[in-house]
Scaffold this motif. Structure first.
Motif, PDB file in Angstrom:
ATOM      1  N   SER A 291       0.851  -1.208   0.000  1.00  0.00           N
ATOM      2  CA  SER A 291       0.000   0.000   0.000  1.00  0.00           C
ATOM      3  C   SER A 291       0.881   1.249   0.000  1.00  0.00           C
ATOM      4  N   GLY A 292       0.257   2.416  -0.053  1.00  0.00           N
ATOM      5  CA  GLY A 292       1.029   3.654  -0.064  1.00  0.00           C
ATOM      6  C   GLY A 292       1.776   3.872   1.236  1.00  0.00           C
ATOM      7  N   GLU A 293       1.155   3.579   2.336  1.00  0.00           N
ATOM      8  CA  GLU A 293       1.816   3.752   3.635  1.00  0.00           C
ATOM      9  C   GLU A 293       3.020   2.806   3.754  1.00  0.00           C
TER      10      GLU A 293
ATOM     11  N   LEU B  59       6.880   3.916   4.285  1.00  0.00           N
ATOM     12  CA  LEU B  59       7.650   3.372   5.411  1.00  0.00           C
ATOM     13  C   LEU B  59       8.917   2.685   4.915  1.00  0.00           C
ATOM     14  N   ARG B  60       8.850   1.982   3.809  1.00  0.00           N
ATOM     15  CA  ARG B  60      10.040   1.310   3.300  1.00  0.00           C
ATOM     16  C   ARG B  60      11.081   2.315   2.857  1.00  0.00           C
ATOM     17  N   ARG B  61      10.607   3.431   2.247  1.00  0.00           N
ATOM     18  CA  ARG B  61      11.547   4.459   1.798  1.00  0.00           C
ATOM     19  C   ARG B  61      12.223   5.097   3.004  1.00  0.00           C
ATOM     20  N   LYS B  62      11.455   5.333   4.061  1.00  0.00           N
ATOM     21  CA  LYS B  62      12.018   5.938   5.254  1.00  0.00           C
ATOM     22  C   LYS B  62      13.055   5.024   5.907  1.00  0.00           C
ATOM     23  N   LEU B  63      12.760   3.741   5.959  1.00  0.00           N
ATOM     24  CA  LEU B  63      13.684   2.797   6.572  1.00  0.00           C
ATOM     25  C   LEU B  63      14.968   2.670   5.763  1.00  0.00           C
ATOM     26  N   ARG B  64      14.873   2.745   4.493  1.00  0.00           N
ATOM     27  CA  ARG B  64      16.075   2.654   3.668  1.00  0.00           C
ATOM     28  C   ARG B  64      16.952   3.894   3.860  1.00  0.00           C
ATOM     29  N   GLN B  65      16.323   5.075   3.973  1.00  0.00           N
ATOM     30  CA  GLN B  65      17.104   6.278   4.212  1.00  0.00           C
ATOM     31  C   GLN B  65      17.772   6.233   5.587  1.00  0.00           C
ATOM     32  N   SER B  66      17.089   5.630   6.566  1.00  0.00           N
ATOM     33  CA  SER B  66      17.672   5.551   7.909  1.00  0.00           C
ATOM     34  C   SER B  66      18.879   4.617   7.907  1.00  0.00           C
ATOM     35  N   GLU B  67      18.818   3.625   7.145  1.00  0.00           N
ATOM     36  CA  GLU B  67      19.934   2.694   7.083  1.00  0.00           C
ATOM     37  C   GLU B  67      21.146   3.341   6.415  1.00  0.00           C
ATOM     38  N   ALA B  68      20.867   4.293   5.494  1.00  0.00           N
ATOM     39  CA  ALA B  68      21.986   4.952   4.816  1.00  0.00           C
ATOM     40  C   ALA B  68      22.736   5.907   5.757  1.00  0.00           C
TER      41      ALA B  68
END
Length: 358
Positions: free
Chosen positions: A332-334, A338-347
């Protein structure tokens, strides 16, 4: 008027007359030659159809008395009930089991070795089976001594051993022995060995040993008609190979000559008894050792066996009732945000917390 004198020695029953003759390995023809009568006369005396009388009966009674004196192991040593007249010979002392066995062996073994040679065509095997038969007789001597025909008992055992089919698998008997040197003897032995074992045994007993047909049938464990049929077929087979032996009397003479041509000697009776006793000791010790082994194995099993029941571990089984793993569907959109946010946090990495040491 001339009167017929009775024999001084009473004649035994007909069955005992035959037993005494067979115990000394004498054929009816040989006994008839000693008495100067025909073979048919001796056969009639032994069957009870005729009563010996006159000078022939006197000679027959004396000969039977001589045969019974040294070899009969069952002759009772009775005591006189009254005073013994002067000049009366002393009663013979009873024989010990060893003496009775040695007497039976001395009179039967030489002829029995020659007879088994006619059955097997092997000299060493003939000696071996005769020794085995007498060893069995010594092991069961009380039974054999009470038998009405000890010589027939031993002869039956020797013939069974001689005709055993297992000899062909023994290494020492796989190759034939040298045949007789005389061509006539060699041809007769070849004709005998070509007969089936039952026919060969019947022919040797009737035409070689001199037994009558019922005795031959009893010793071969067959009926009288079956024994007569075997004898007829055996004679026809021999006559087909050797036409000059179509006459039963000539066949009987040639069998005796063939058996006597080979210089076959049996071992001494003391050797046979000693070997038989040693064999008994060996098998007795082997049986004791086997029994001790079985008892020891049983005792060890009882000592090492568990004293209580332990349930066996059940084998592994698959767990049932768990729902299958579902495949992933569209996000879904949420979930995408959330996946985009988690990937940025890992970077960039999470902020580290520093402990305050104040």
């Amino acid at each position: 008027m001339v009167t017929t004198q009775r024999t001084a020695t009473p004649l035994p029953p007909p069955t005992e007359r035959r037993r005494l003759r067979v115990a000394h390995s004498l054929t009816q023809g040989q006994l008839a030659a000693r008495l100067g009568v025909s073979r048919a006369t001796v056969r009639a005396w032994e069957s009870g159809r005729r009563v010996p009388d006159g000078s022939d009966g006197e000679a027959y009674a004396g000969l039977l008395s001589t045969l019974a004196r040294p070899t009969d192991p069952q002759a009772p040593a009775g005591k006189a009930s009254g005073p013994v007249p002067e000049g009366t010979p002393a009663a013979p002392e009873p024989l010990t089991p060893a003496q009775a066995f040695d007497a039976l062996y001395a009179f039967c073994a030489p002829a029995l070795v020659r007879q088994t040679y006619l059955l097997t065509g092997r000299r060493d095997l003939a000696r071996e089976v005769v020794e085995q038969a007498f060893q069995q007789a010594w092991q069961r001597w009380p039974e054999v001594a009470r038998d009405r025909d000890p010589a027939g008992w031993v002869r039956a055992v020797a013939y069974d051993c001689a005709l055993s089919p297992w000899h062909r698998f023994r290494p020492r008997y796989r190759h034939p022995e040298p045949p007789p040197t005389d061509p006539a003897d060699r041809a007769l032995l070849h004709a005998l060995l070509g007969l089936p074992p039952a026919y060969r045994r019947t022919l040797v007993l009737y035409d070689g040993v001199g037994l009558d047909l019922p005795e031959t049938a009893a010793e071969t464990e067959a009926s009288t008609p079956a024994a007569a049929s075997r004898l007829t077929h055996a004679r026809e087979a021999v006559a087909a190979c050797l036409p000059e032996l179509a006459d039963p009397a000539e066949l009987h003479r040639r069998l005796l000559e063939l058996a006597s041509a080979e210089r076959l000697r049996a071992a001494r009776p003391t050797v046979v008894r000693t070997v038989g006793e040693r064999r008994n000791v060996f098998w007795t010790r082997a049986a004791i050792a086997f029994t001790v082994t079985i008892v020891g194995a049983t005792t060890l099993t009882l000592r090492t066996a568990p004293t209580h029941y332990e349930a066996p571990i059940a084998p592994a089984q698959a767990v049932r009732g768990v729902p299958p793993r579902a495949a992933l569907g569209p996000l879904s959109g949420e979930e995408i945000a959330l996946r985009r946010k988690l990937r940025q946090s890992e970077a960039s990495g999470p902020e580290r917390l520093m402990p305050d040491l104040r």
